[in-house]
Design a protein around this motif. Structure first.
Motif, PDB file in Angstrom:
ATOM      1  N   GLY A  24       0.842  -1.190   0.000  1.00  0.00           N
ATOM      2  CA  GLY A  24       0.000   0.000   0.000  1.00  0.00           C
ATOM      3  C   GLY A  24       0.873   1.234   0.000  1.00  0.00           C
ATOM      4  O   GLY A  24       2.100   1.139   0.036  1.00  0.00           O
ATOM      5  N   PRO A  25       0.240   2.395  -0.026  1.00  0.00           N
ATOM      6  CA  PRO A  25       1.040   3.611   0.024  1.00  0.00           C
ATOM      7  C   PRO A  25       1.792   3.672   1.345  1.00  0.00           C
ATOM      8  O   PRO A  25       1.260   3.292   2.386  1.00  0.00           O
ATOM      9  CB  PRO A  25       0.006   4.732  -0.099  1.00  0.00           C
ATOM     10  CG  PRO A  25      -1.310   4.106   0.192  1.00  0.00           C
ATOM     11  CD  PRO A  25      -1.178   2.638  -0.076  1.00  0.00           C
ATOM     12  N   GLN A  30      -3.229   8.666   2.738  1.00  0.00           N
ATOM     13  CA  GLN A  30      -3.707   7.448   2.085  1.00  0.00           C
ATOM     14  C   GLN A  30      -3.125   6.201   2.728  1.00  0.00           C
ATOM     15  O   GLN A  30      -3.677   5.118   2.600  1.00  0.00           O
ATOM     16  CB  GLN A  30      -3.354   7.446   0.585  1.00  0.00           C
ATOM     17  CG  GLN A  30      -3.887   8.603  -0.194  1.00  0.00           C
ATOM     18  CD  GLN A  30      -3.036   9.866  -0.032  1.00  0.00           C
ATOM     19  OE1 GLN A  30      -1.946   9.849   0.530  1.00  0.00           O
ATOM     20  NE2 GLN A  30      -3.557  10.984  -0.516  1.00  0.00           N
ATOM     21  N   ALA A  31      -2.011   6.342   3.436  1.00  0.00           N
ATOM     22  CA  ALA A  31      -1.353   5.195   4.048  1.00  0.00           C
ATOM     23  C   ALA A  31      -1.966   4.818   5.394  1.00  0.00           C
ATOM     24  O   ALA A  31      -1.703   3.737   5.914  1.00  0.00           O
ATOM     25  CB  ALA A  31       0.137   5.495   4.237  1.00  0.00           C
ATOM     26  N   GLU A  36      -6.132   3.901  12.409  1.00  0.00           N
ATOM     27  CA  GLU A  36      -5.286   5.084  12.564  1.00  0.00           C
ATOM     28  C   GLU A  36      -6.072   6.366  12.298  1.00  0.00           C
ATOM     29  O   GLU A  36      -5.872   7.375  12.985  1.00  0.00           O
ATOM     30  CB  GLU A  36      -4.069   4.991  11.643  1.00  0.00           C
ATOM     31  CG  GLU A  36      -3.083   3.921  12.087  1.00  0.00           C
ATOM     32  CD  GLU A  36      -2.037   3.580  11.064  1.00  0.00           C
ATOM     33  OE1 GLU A  36      -1.036   2.955  11.455  1.00  0.00           O
ATOM     34  OE2 GLU A  36      -2.200   3.919   9.874  1.00  0.00           O
ATOM     35  N   LEU A  37      -6.979   6.351  11.330  1.00  0.00           N
ATOM     36  CA  LEU A  37      -7.818   7.519  11.080  1.00  0.00           C
ATOM     37  C   LEU A  37      -8.715   7.805  12.286  1.00  0.00           C
ATOM     38  O   LEU A  37      -8.917   8.965  12.666  1.00  0.00           O
ATOM     39  CB  LEU A  37      -8.653   7.331   9.814  1.00  0.00           C
ATOM     40  CG  LEU A  37      -7.871   7.388   8.506  1.00  0.00           C
ATOM     41  CD1 LEU A  37      -8.754   6.937   7.350  1.00  0.00           C
ATOM     42  CD2 LEU A  37      -7.329   8.791   8.263  1.00  0.00           C
ATOM     43  N   ALA A  38      -9.235   6.744  12.899  1.00  0.00           N
ATOM     44  CA  ALA A  38     -10.058   6.925  14.103  1.00  0.00           C
ATOM     45  C   ALA A  38      -9.216   7.509  15.234  1.00  0.00           C
ATOM     46  O   ALA A  38      -9.684   8.381  15.979  1.00  0.00           O
ATOM     47  CB  ALA A  38     -10.678   5.595  14.519  1.00  0.00           C
ATOM     48  N   LYS A  72       3.997   7.966   9.307  1.00  0.00           N
ATOM     49  CA  LYS A  72       3.395   8.005   7.973  1.00  0.00           C
ATOM     50  C   LYS A  72       3.156   9.435   7.487  1.00  0.00           C
ATOM     51  O   LYS A  72       3.220   9.710   6.294  1.00  0.00           O
ATOM     52  CB  LYS A  72       2.077   7.227   7.955  1.00  0.00           C
ATOM     53  CG  LYS A  72       2.279   5.724   8.047  1.00  0.00           C
ATOM     54  CD  LYS A  72       0.967   4.983   8.085  1.00  0.00           C
ATOM     55  CE  LYS A  72       1.166   3.487   8.186  1.00  0.00           C
ATOM     56  NZ  LYS A  72      -0.129   2.759   8.222  1.00  0.00           N
ATOM     57  N   LEU A  73       2.870  10.337   8.426  1.00  0.00           N
ATOM     58  CA  LEU A  73       2.593  11.726   8.041  1.00  0.00           C
ATOM     59  C   LEU A  73       3.824  12.616   8.164  1.00  0.00           C
ATOM     60  O   LEU A  73       3.774  13.794   7.779  1.00  0.00           O
ATOM     61  CB  LEU A  73       1.450  12.300   8.895  1.00  0.00           C
ATOM     62  CG  LEU A  73       0.097  11.615   8.741  1.00  0.00           C
ATOM     63  CD1 LEU A  73      -0.938  12.298   9.621  1.00  0.00           C
ATOM     64  CD2 LEU A  73      -0.356  11.615   7.285  1.00  0.00           C
TER      65      LEU A  73
END
Length: 104
Positions: A24-25, A30-31, A36-38, A72-73
Motif C-alpha cells: 500500500g502507500p 492514504q497510508a 489510525e484515522l479513528a 506516515k505523516l
C-alpha cells in the motif's frame, strides 16, 4: 560446530521471502488504516494515551497507533497532527483552512 542455519544453508535450503501482503502507500493520509484515522479523530478531540483506557483501549496500543501515524505523516507532535487533520478536512470539504487559533 555448525549451527542449524549454517547446515541448512550448506544443504542449499533458503528461507522463504517474508510475506508482506499487498503493498500500500507508505506515507501520507492514504497510508493510514481505518483504525489510525479513528485515532487521529480521538487525538483531535484531546484524548491522551492514558485516557484511551476509558474507552477500553490499551494505552500502549493507542501509543503504537500514534507513532505509526506520526511516521506516515512525517510529523512529531499531537499539535502537528491536529493541525494537519484540520487542514486535511478543510481540503476535503473544499474550504480554505482557518489560521491556527481562530474559530471555524
Amino acid at each position: 560446530m555448525l549451527s542449524v542455519q549454517e547446515a541448512l544453508r550448506g544443504a542449499g535450503v533458503r528461507r522463504a521471502p517474508w510475506a508482506t501482503g499487498a503493498a500500500g502507500p507508505g506515507a501520507g493520509w492514504q497510508a493510514l488504516t481505518r483504525t489510525e484515522l479513528a485515532v487521529t479523530r480521538l487525538i483531535g478531540s484531546g484524548l491522551t494515551n492514558g485516557s484511551a483506557a476509558d474507552l477500553g483501549l490499551s494505552p500502549n496500543t493507542f501509543g503504537t497507533h500514534v507513532r505509526s501515524i506520526f511516521a506516515k505523516l512525517g510529523i512529531h507532535s499531537r499539535v502537528q497532527l491536529a493541525n494537519a487533520r484540520h487542514s486535511r478536512e478543510a481540503e476535503l470539504s473544499g474550504r480554505s483552512p482557518a489560521p491556527p487559533g481562530t474559530p471555524d
